[in-house]
Scaffold this active site. Sequence first.
Site, PDB file in Angstrom:
ATOM      1  N   CYS A   1       0.826  -1.207   0.000  1.00 35.56           N
ATOM      2  CA  CYS A   1       0.000   0.000   0.000  1.00 35.56           C
ATOM      3  C   CYS A   1       0.862   1.260   0.000  1.00 35.56           C
ATOM      4  O   CYS A   1       0.528   2.255  -0.655  1.00 35.56           O
ATOM      5  CB  CYS A   1      -0.932   0.001   1.206  1.00 35.56           C
ATOM      6  SG  CYS A   1      -2.098  -1.373   1.227  1.00 35.56           S
TER       7      CYS A   1
ATOM      8  N   ARG B   1      -8.061  -4.156  -3.012  1.00 31.91           N
ATOM      9  CA  ARG B   1      -7.463  -3.112  -3.852  1.00 31.91           C
ATOM     10  C   ARG B   1      -8.416  -2.837  -5.017  1.00 31.91           C
ATOM     11  O   ARG B   1      -8.266  -3.385  -6.106  1.00 31.91           O
ATOM     12  CB  ARG B   1      -6.099  -3.552  -4.375  1.00 31.91           C
ATOM     13  CG  ARG B   1      -5.086  -3.812  -3.289  1.00 31.91           C
ATOM     14  CD  ARG B   1      -3.686  -4.064  -3.844  1.00 31.91           C
ATOM     15  NE  ARG B   1      -2.864  -4.694  -2.833  1.00 31.91           N
ATOM     16  CZ  ARG B   1      -2.322  -4.053  -1.795  1.00 31.91           C
ATOM     17  NH1 ARG B   1      -2.509  -2.755  -1.652  1.00 31.91           N
ATOM     18  NH2 ARG B   1      -1.599  -4.716  -0.910  1.00 31.91           N
TER      19      ARG B   1
END
Length: 234
Positions: A48, A124
Amino acid sequence: MPGQIPLIGEKLPEMVVHTDHGPKKLPDDYKGKWLVIFSHPADFTPVCTTEFVAFAKRYEDFKKLNTELLGLSVDNSFSHIKWKEWIKEKLNVEIPFPIIADPLGQVATKLGMLHPEGGVVTVRAVFIVDPEGKVRAILYYPLNVGRNIDEILRLLKALQVTDKLGRATPANWPCNEIVKDHVIVPPASTEQEAKERLQKYECFDWWFCHEKAPAEDVEEAKKFLERPAKELCK
């Protein structure tokens, strides 16, 4: 249970979200602009972090396309703020866009962004929303694969070009193997139109015609192609 995912062509659900930049009303606060909403599993995680740095480094490219970025995770605003501070201090990258704080997973549930087997963990996901608040594209990535920002920019530019021209873009546009940087003309709907288009456009057959796209759009789109390995892997 995860919520029903908004479908392409549907309006983004109306809601007020809380971010580290303050409250935002979706989609009204972004009316007249394109919006990329992207969720990530958690702050202070390696993949991330690489994604947020990549989005930040292309932020000006998104702005040139009249597009705002909006992150989302189930972390709270304190976590978002501290994570951004860490990225600035350790990696020397400023994260300029807001992140939705969704600790109860309520926003993620409305957008269908929760992992089906991960409890309250956001996947995601990427939602591209147009200036009228409609969802135009949806991308999902597995937890262990980071997103390609070049492809998100290319997709965004292609959507804007197809809206402007009333045409479609081929595979790998603007560098397609068959029609190069041209755009695809929609198929004819009458016999007369089918005959006429063979003289009007470049065609392989009446149902497969193409034409040049504006040069400025092609050049801008080429900037958003996946950059060569030589550049990326220095």
